[in-house]
Design an enzyme around this catalytic site. Structure first.
Site, PDB file in Angstrom:
ATOM      1  CB  THR A   1     -58.958  10.048  26.626  1.00 59.18           C
ATOM      2  OG1 THR A   1     -60.091  10.621  25.959  1.00 59.18           O
ATOM      3  CG2 THR A   1     -57.683  10.473  25.910  1.00 59.18           C
ATOM      4  NE  ARG A   2     -61.312   8.985  33.194  1.00 58.99           N
ATOM      5  CZ  ARG A   2     -62.084   9.929  33.734  1.00 58.99           C
ATOM      6  NH1 ARG A   2     -63.392   9.785  33.801  1.00 58.99           N
ATOM      7  NH2 ARG A   2     -61.536  11.037  34.203  1.00 58.99           N
ATOM      8  CE  LYS A   3     -60.797  15.063  26.980  1.00 59.76           C
ATOM      9  NZ  LYS A   3     -59.971  16.073  26.286  1.00 59.76           N
ATOM     10  CB  THR A   4     -66.251   7.115  25.692  1.00 60.51           C
ATOM     11  OG1 THR A   4     -66.540   7.030  27.095  1.00 60.51           O
ATOM     12  CG2 THR A   4     -64.830   6.618  25.458  1.00 60.51           C
TER      13      THR A   4
ATOM     14  CB  THR B   1     -63.672   7.728  21.902  1.00 59.71           C
ATOM     15  OG1 THR B   1     -63.016   8.627  22.795  1.00 59.71           O
ATOM     16  CG2 THR B   1     -62.992   6.383  21.967  1.00 59.71           C
TER      17      THR B   1
END
Length: 277
Positions: free
Chosen positions: A133-136, A255
């Site tokens: 996901t965009r949880k980086t 991530t």
């Protein structure tokens, strides 16, 4: 370099066979800029340690100290390229690692090897897809998304503009799901989104017992709609979310919580000897 060995939905070696040119996705100028910023962050001023080591030619061996999958060679190369050092890899990207394994050798000026050491080390059945996901980590997204690809997972969307995904907050702001797409918390919302023309419906925060009947009912009515499962999914419970009507499973923890492998870079005089850690 991230440990993605636990992602077993796709085999690492077979994935790399299908996509052998993953490093080609990384723009050289972007890699150089990232490496430069990392080195600048780690040593923004005078490097007093260089006075002790000097600039004599030196060599070091990169040792893997934990089990996992090698992912991150281009970033390691970029760091040492900035420092005029040469990296010789002994294992290809995507190799399964067992401790203690020699992975690479690095040659260059002694003070540059030590300057790049810590920065470089810190990088380092079902037919659907496991996706991130965009949880980086801020500033580290390119590295973590690349690691997903090496490990056989999908990137999902790289950034906010990579896919039109309307989430629960958008629905709340708009007033109803028929005006927007695509994150849904129930079968009723998923049907409304599909009727409104959604190409992909995310069934969010549904337990497997509710997810699979909802996905089956949605597919029966809208067979071309892509169904994604998300929310509360970990590597431990991943298998419970796999099903014939689920096309994508996204995990933020790929991530966020993937542990980094343990590596050491040891300088050596002649032939490298396996160190005792």
């Amino acid at each position: 370099m991230g440990d993605t060995e636990s992602v077993k939905a796709r085999g690492v070696s077979s994935h790399l066979t299908r996509v052998p040119g993953l490093p080609l996705l990384l723009p050289p100028t972007t890699l150089a800029a990232l490496a430069d910023s990392w080195l600048q962050e780690d040593c923004p001023g005078l490097n007093f340690a260089a006075l002790a080591t000097g600039a004599v030619p030196a060599q070091a061996a990169l040792w893997a100290k934990s089990r996992g999958v090698l992912a991150g060679r281009p970033f390691f190369d970029a760091v040492f390229a900035q420092l005029s050092c040469r990296v010789s890899w002994l294992l290809p990207e995507g190799s399964r690692l067992e401790p203690v394994a020699k992975v690479a050798e690095v040659r260059g000026p002694a003070h540059h090897l030590l300057l790049g050491e810590r920065v470089a080390l810190n990088i380092a059945g079902w037919s659907g897809q496991v996706a991130g996901t965009r949880k980086t980590t801020p500033g580290f997204r390119l590295v973590e998304k690349y690691g997903l690809l090496v490990g056989g997972a999908a990137c999902h969307r790289y950034d906010l503009g990579g896919l039109v995904m309307v989430k629960d907050n958008h629905i709340a702001a708009a007033g109803s799901v028929d005006k927007v797409e695509v994150e849904c918390g129930s079968l009723q919302e998923a049907v409304q989104a599909s009727l409104a023309g959604a190409d992909l419906v995310m069934l969010d925060n549904l337990e497997p017992e509710a997810l699979h009947p909802a996905a089956a009912a949605l597919k029966a009515q809208f067979p071309l709609v892509v169904v994604e499962a998300s929310g509360g999914i970990t590597l431990d419970n991943l298998a419970r979310f796999c099903g014939p009507c689920v096309d994508i499973i996204s995990l933020g923890m790929l991530t966020q919580a993937a542990p980094a492998l343990d590596f050491s870079l040891k300088l050596f005089a002649e032939e490298p000897v396996t160190p005792r850690f």
